[in-house]
Design an enzyme around this catalytic site. Structure first.
Site, PDB file in Angstrom:
ATOM      1  N   ASP A 496      -8.548   4.421   8.196  1.00  0.00           N
ATOM      2  CA  ASP A 496      -8.691   5.787   7.715  1.00  0.00           C
ATOM      3  C   ASP A 496      -9.263   6.603   8.877  1.00  0.00           C
ATOM      4  OD1 ASP A 496      -8.862   7.971   5.992  1.00  0.00           O
ATOM      5  OD2 ASP A 496     -10.918   7.487   5.461  1.00  0.00           O
ATOM      6  N   LYS A 497      -9.157   7.923   8.825  1.00  0.00           N
ATOM      7  CA  LYS A 497      -9.645   8.741   9.945  1.00  0.00           C
ATOM      8  C   LYS A 497     -11.052   9.259   9.690  1.00  0.00           C
ATOM      9  CE  LYS A 497      -8.376  13.033  10.695  1.00  0.00           C
ATOM     10  NZ  LYS A 497      -9.694  13.725  10.902  1.00  0.00           N
ATOM     11  N   GLY A 871     -13.950   3.892   1.723  1.00  0.00           N
ATOM     12  CA  GLY A 871     -13.996   3.515   0.318  1.00  0.00           C
ATOM     13  C   GLY A 871     -13.675   4.613  -0.662  1.00  0.00           C
ATOM     14  N   ALA A 872     -13.683   5.874  -0.220  1.00  0.00           N
ATOM     15  CA  ALA A 872     -13.509   6.967  -1.171  1.00  0.00           C
ATOM     16  C   ALA A 872     -12.124   6.977  -1.786  1.00  0.00           C
ATOM     17  CB  ALA A 872     -13.795   8.300  -0.479  1.00  0.00           C
ATOM     18  N   ASP A 874      -9.642   4.985  -0.489  1.00  0.00           N
ATOM     19  CA  ASP A 874      -8.966   3.856   0.145  1.00  0.00           C
ATOM     20  C   ASP A 874      -9.046   2.582  -0.678  1.00  0.00           C
ATOM     21  OD1 ASP A 874      -8.559   5.527   2.404  1.00  0.00           O
ATOM     22  OD2 ASP A 874     -10.589   5.092   3.070  1.00  0.00           O
TER      23      ASP A 874
END
Length: 1196
Positions: A496-497, A871-872, A874
């Site tokens: 993720d970025k 974790g949000a 993803d």
């Protein structure tokens, strides 16, 4: 045209009903990973009689087989029957695993209670099937059901099938939730609770006694028990007693660890039993335990918050929620009530998550008007909730399908085949010796315990246990230890970025105002902004809230608001300025900003349209104190906001200016507003739909923010690229921003080219198409080159990582694609998807479910995929990956198999180093245990030839002192300090492994036979007389073979304890090194300086009476074996000369799919830059694709 008459149609339907009623097999959840195949069974009296006879005759072995293979119960005790008569069902899941589940009944007093709620809940009632069959139990209506993996399936008596028990989360219109659930009566709730069960997520913590029984019935321990009984019959009492004691200790440790982990997981997902207020209709509320909630209950959320025990959709009031338990993201989220504008939509928790309170999340605060309550309708309970689904994924994980474990099982079967050959040889030899039949049986069975070592499964997990402990010390927590080995085989890692590669927080760069269709000069100091709509937009268009006096909310909103030097006030009980409206108020903090008269400059936020992933924007309706009208302000993705604005207000150079900022990696948000008519009042605003006000906006400008790379990102990416690992960025941000970050962090080398893949769905003018174009414009070259120069200069300053040129082969092409194009290609260009996934480096504007789809597509190409995110958004991708790492401050969460307290991607390198070390350790332990078996197998076959055997204590010394010590300490060696290009093997049947084992076995046999013939050459040697009881343990054969073979166990342990490039050198493993030196020294002491007392204890011959020359020759055999063994392992098996042979043999096998695709791309002119691709005729036809992407929340 022929038409069916009523009688014909009735007969046809009747025949169809008869056919379906007699079905004995059906499929549930067709087409997905949750697909189940059901077969129905009922009791068979004759089979039951035969079964119990088999149990008696087999001394209970049949019951054990049924415990291991549950489907045998159906074959041996029951017969197939129609589904409607099933007493049990045999369920086979998507992976071929079988379970047998009992079909139960629920007795209800009132059928309408359930029927009025769920159209898929049907009760047995008389069915007209030749007037002979009725599906009814007694006089009471019943529901037939079974539970499988915590999910309930019920019998549909109208469709004659089992169905998943549904709740309000599927097939329910939003209007239904508003209108039909004003509160359930106590009796209705009780009936529903019978159907749905208690609202609880309980992980059973089994008693020690039950765990003990289940552990003992494990095939490994059953084998141990049988072996101990066998050794006792063979009068190896000491050996049997020691193994029994060791097994008991092993079981005790295993039970303690199992109980501890089960209790930890139970505590992590469990919740305290609390009460909640439930509406019984009107204004009547009752306090009931949370576990009594059912779908359809109307609950009141406590004013000071609570931990949610169910999934519920808000219908009145708002809530501030912390969802870190489920997502790992600790930023509070604002939940708003389900609006009437959404009445025609079908409610789903995924699409309406901004209105849904999920189980396990913490409601921090509630917001309501006056004395009104914050109300929510329960939609899911128990294991059906979002939290329950994550817990089920832990309890019933997807089979890993690691080739190493599959090969290990095959190798054990091979060992069993070798044992059978040894058994045949033993029978022939011992029969010729005239041995007693009982002794022959014992010796033959003893060969099985030698060739297939009982400790083999435990030895294979040693490396994983050590790795898990080291990871925990490094701040990385693992709830799925088998996945540690997967970390050792990863060849593609997705990131993720925002919050992963870049910092969580953003830095304010400035604002670019727009006026008269032209962009103005950027304003870098925001407090200097004149009082205007763009200032008010930034001050009001957010979801910030005060929690305990501290401003909380999305990091972007916090940075934006704090940069203005304004203050935010939320209404208290004494607020009357806005009468019953009581909005949130924002105003400047400095005194100079107040108006000259007595009316201060204050803006009230009257209505908030929260950020929507699908809509890419958020909006607020405000009213400035002293104004006679309201205004709407919007902010969001630049493309989306521009499409909602009046074209006359959007600057003509909008795209070039936007591109200039995004190509530098800056985060760009567009701002817009529109004044509402003066006649629009507060009540109308509360009911109006957002699409009616979010239109014909005036474009205000661009808000530009910097999102800096974390200092650890670039060196870690370079380390991965140096190790020939593919890196992929999967983000919700804009594609130009993502491409820029990929260059800045080193994913894309300065000389490489990025091709943007733009796919368009079919429209009225033309079919679907793909346009291929380079990402950088000619004017961008200087910007990109300057950034890359900075990267190269910065990278050299990072210590601990070596900078290498990973593009020696020349410029490469990287593909960049957004989520909309990804969806179009999936639907219209499926034949192109493999190439896109193989060459894609940047995947932007990806929705959470699309991130998961990408991971799954990469896995279909035979990539071993890792995923790292915050974790949000993803969670799905983290679960789908072979190894998912969530960056979270929590010690452990259900968001991912790995949770790292290290807030940067250095944890990726740590996990992969540990994975490689654990995998190599598992291979080494397996090879050692295999050689241990073969060494002892050769020893006993030589001794059986002469009716001899090793003594009780000789076996103990070999099995416990030598082998157990080595197997336990071999895995203690830590991981190598860096990742290398070479990857550890993933298969036991690799040519080099097989060559190693075969050569070592031949050397073992040769050396032991040579030692035996040397013994026979001695002048004092006398061949022992044949013994019918095969108990000749006090012989020269057993003494010599024992002494020589004891060195062999030590030597092969040294050979298989390889260090670099995956583990540290062997000399760093001090316990292992010390134990090796001690074992070698003690074995040498037994050989060269034997004491009579020790000889007597071990039942050896009087070696001390023989010449030192004889003993030195035996020592020479041991040293020669050690030298030759090491030479074969390091100079032949690992020789660079044999590597071409290994590669040639490997090429004959099936290639990984991604390598085939890479070769196809290499041999073609692809990608077709500057061209347009149209779908082939065999592509899937989709008439319309409507994909709206995430611009803010998906970025996290």
């Amino acid at each position: 045209m022929n038409r069916l008459t009523d009688s014909t149609a009735s007969a046809s339907l009747s025949n169809m009903a008869n056919t379906r009623l007699l079905l004995t097999k059906m499929m549930l959840n067709d087409g997905g990973e949750e697909e189940l195949v059901l077969r129905s069974y009922e009791k068979d009296g004759l089979k039951m009689v035969i079964f119990y006879l088999m149990v008696v005759l087999s001394l209970g072995l049949v019951l054990l087989l049924i415990y291991w293979k549950p489907e045998l119960e159906c074959y041996l005790k029951k017969r197939r029957c129609a589904l409607y008569k099933a007493e049990v069902v045999m369920i086979k899941d998507h992976y071929g695993h079988a379970s047998v589940v009992k079909v139960d009944y629920i007795f209800l007093d009132d059928v309408s209670t359930a029927e009025g709620y769920n159209r898929h809940v049907y009760h047995d009632a008389p069915v007209d099937v030749d007037d002979t069959t009725v599906l009814v139990t007694g006089d009471s209506p019943t529901v037939r059901y079974f539970d499988f993996q915590q999910i309930r399936y019920i019998w549909d008596a109208q469709q004659y099938t089992f169905r998943k028990l549904e709740d309000l989360s599927s097939g329910t219109r939003c209007a239904t939730i508003h209108d039909e659930f004003p509160g359930l009566s106590a009796s209705t709730q009780a009936h529903k609770r019978l159907l749905h069960g208690l609202n609880s997520i309980v992980i059973e913590v089994k008693s020690y006694w039950r765990l003990f029984i289940e552990e003992v019935l494990n095939p490994f321990y059953i084998f141990q028990v049988c072996s101990i009984i066998l050794w006792a019959f063979d009068e190896y009492y000491y050996y049997a007693s020691c193994i029994f004691l060791i097994s008991l200790i092993s079981i005790s440790v295993s039970l303690y660890e199992t109980k501890r982990q089960s209790r930890t997981l139970s505590d992590m997902v469990g919740s305290l039993e609390t009460n909640i207020s439930v509406c019984r209709g009107g204004q009547e509320f009752e306090e009931i335990p949370n576990q009594n909630l059912v779908p359809g209950d109307l609950i009141a959320i406590p004013p000071h918050g609570c931990v949610m025990m169910c999934d519920a959709v808000l219908v009145a009031g708002t809530c501030i929620v912390n969802e870190s338990m489920l997502t790992g993201e600790s930023v509070p989220v604002t939940k708003t009530p389900l609006s009437h504008q959404e009445d025609e939509e079908v409610y789903t928790p995924e699409n309406h998550k901004r209105h849904t309170l999920f189980a396990g999340t913490h409601v921090v605060q509630t917001r309501y008007y006056g004395q009104a309550k914050v109300l929510a309708v329960v939609v899911r309970t128990g294991f059906n909730t979002a939290k329950g689904e994550l817990v089920r994924a832990i309890l019933y994980p997807k089979p890993l399908g690691f080739k190493f474990y599959q090969d290990a099982m095959r190798f054990i079967l091979f060992l069993a085949g070798v044992a059978s050959l040894g058994m045949i040889y033993s029978i022939i030899i011992e029969t010729q010796m005239g041995a007693y039949p009982g002794k022959i049986v014992l010796r033959v069975l003893d060969i099985i315990t030698i060739v297939v070592p009982p400790a083999l499964p435990a030895a294979m997990t040693v490396g994983t246990v050590y790795a898990q402990n080291r990871l925990k010390k490094a701040g990385i927590f693992c709830i799925s230890p088998p996945r540690i080995n997967f970390c050792g085989r990863i060849n593609t890692f997705c990131f993720d970025k925002t919050g992963t590669l870049t910092e969580d927080g953003l830095d304010m760069w400035g604002v670019v105002p727009a006026q008269n269709q032209c962009f103005q000069e950027p304003i870098r100091k925001l407090p200097e902004l004149p009082r205007s709509q763009i200032l008010v937009c930034m001050a009001t268009c957010h979801s910030l809230t005060l929690i305990d006096g501290e401003l909380m909310g999305d990091p972007l909103d916090l940075i934006m608001f704090n940069s203005l030097n304004w203050s935010l006030e939320e209404p208290g009980q004494d607020t009357t300025k806005y009468d019953t409206l009581m909005p949130t108020i924002v105003k400047p903090s400095d005194k100079d900003s107040f108006m000259s008269d007595e009316v201060p400059f204050e803006v009230g936020i009257v209505r908030q349209f929260t950020f929507s992933s699908s809509m890419q924007r958020m909006s607020v309706i405000t009213r400035t104190l002293g104004h006679n009208h309201m205004e709407i302000y919007s902010k969001g993705a630049p493309e989306k906001i521009a499409s909602l604005c009046n074209p006359d207000t959007v600057p003509e150079n909008f795209q070039p200016v936007l591109h200039t900022y995004t190509v530098q990696g800056l985060r760009v948000i567009a701002l817009a507003y529109r004044p509402l008519e003066a006649k629009v009042n507060w009540h109308q605003v509360q009911r109006i739909s957002r699409d009616k006000v979010e239109c014909n906006l005036t474009f205000l400008g661009l808000l530009v923010m910097q999102n800096q790379l974390k200092p650890e990102t670039t060196p870690v990416i370079r380390t991965l690229l140096e190790a020939k690992l593919r890196t992929v960025m999967v983000t919700g941000d804009m594609i130009q921003t993502a491409v820029s970050v990929s260059r800045n962090c080193g994913m894309v080398h300065p000389r490489d080219k990025v091709v943007i893949v733009n796919a368009h769905p079919p429209d009225k003018q033309q079919t679907a198409r793909i346009e291929w174009e380079y990402a950088e414009l000619p004017t961008d070259i200087d910007i990109v080159s300057e950034q890359d120069t900075d990267i190269d200069s910065d990278a050299g300053q990072d210590s601990g990582y070596r900078t290498v040129n990973v593009s020696d082969e020349g410029p490469r092409h990287h593909l960049a694609i957004n989520g909309k194009s990804f969806a179009v290609i999936t639907a219209h260009f499926p034949e192109m998807l493999e190439k896109i996934c193989t060459k894609g480096t940047v995947f932007a504007r990806m929705l959470p479910e699309q991130k998961c789809q990408l991971i799954q597509n990469l896995q279909k190409l035979d990539y071993i995929v890792g995923m790292c995110g915050d974790g949000a958004n993803d969670c799905e991708a983290l679960k789908a990956a072979h190894a998912g790492i969530s960056l979270s401050e929590a010690e452990a969460s259900v968001a991912a198999p790995f949770t790292s307290r290290i807030s940067n991607i250095e944890c990726v390198v740590t996990a992969m180093r540990e994975g490689r070390a654990a995998l190599v350790t598992s291979f080494g332990c397996f090879k050692y245990m295999a050689l241990y078996s073969f060494i002892q197998f050769v020893s006993v076959l030589i001794l059986y030839t002469f009716g001899a055997n090793l003594s009780d204590f000789e076996f103990l010394y070999i099995d416990l002192v030598i082998t157990t010590t080595i197997a336990v300490l071999m895995g203690y060696t830590g991981p190598y300090h860096k990742l290398v290009r070479k990857k550890p093997p993933g298969s036991l049947v690799k040519v080099s492994n097989l060559l190693s084992i075969i050569m070592q076995v031949l050397l073992v046999g040769g050396m032991q036979v040579s030692a035996y013939f040397y013994l026979r050459s001695q002048s004092w040697y006398e061949e022992p007389p044949p013994s019918k009881d095969l108990e000749n343990v006090h012989s020269w054969e057993s003494t010599v073979i024992f002494l020589v073979s004891s060195y062999m166990y030590i030597s092969v342990a040294f050979c298989f304890s390889k260090g670099p490039p995956f583990r540290k050198p062997i000399y760093t493993n001090y316990p292992f090194l010390i134990s090796m030196m001690f074992l070698f020294g003690f074995s040498t002491f037994l050989l060269l300086l034997p004491l009579p007392e020790i000889e007597h204890f071990l039942e050896m011959k009087e070696l001390h009476e023989k010449s030192i020359t004889f003993r030195l020759y035996l020592f020479g055999f041991a040293v020669a074996f050690a030298i030759m063994s090491s030479f074969m392992e390091y100079m032949i098996v690992d020789s660079s000369m044999l590597k071409p042979c290994y590669k040639a043999i490997k090429k004959r096998g099936p290639q990984n799919r991604y390598k085939v695709v890479e070769n196809e791309i290499k041999n073609s002119d692809w990608p077709p830059v500057g061209q347009v691709t149209f779908p082939t005729t065999n592509a899937i036809h989709v008439s319309d694709i409507h994909v709206e992407m995430n611009s803010q929340s998906a970025i996290h």
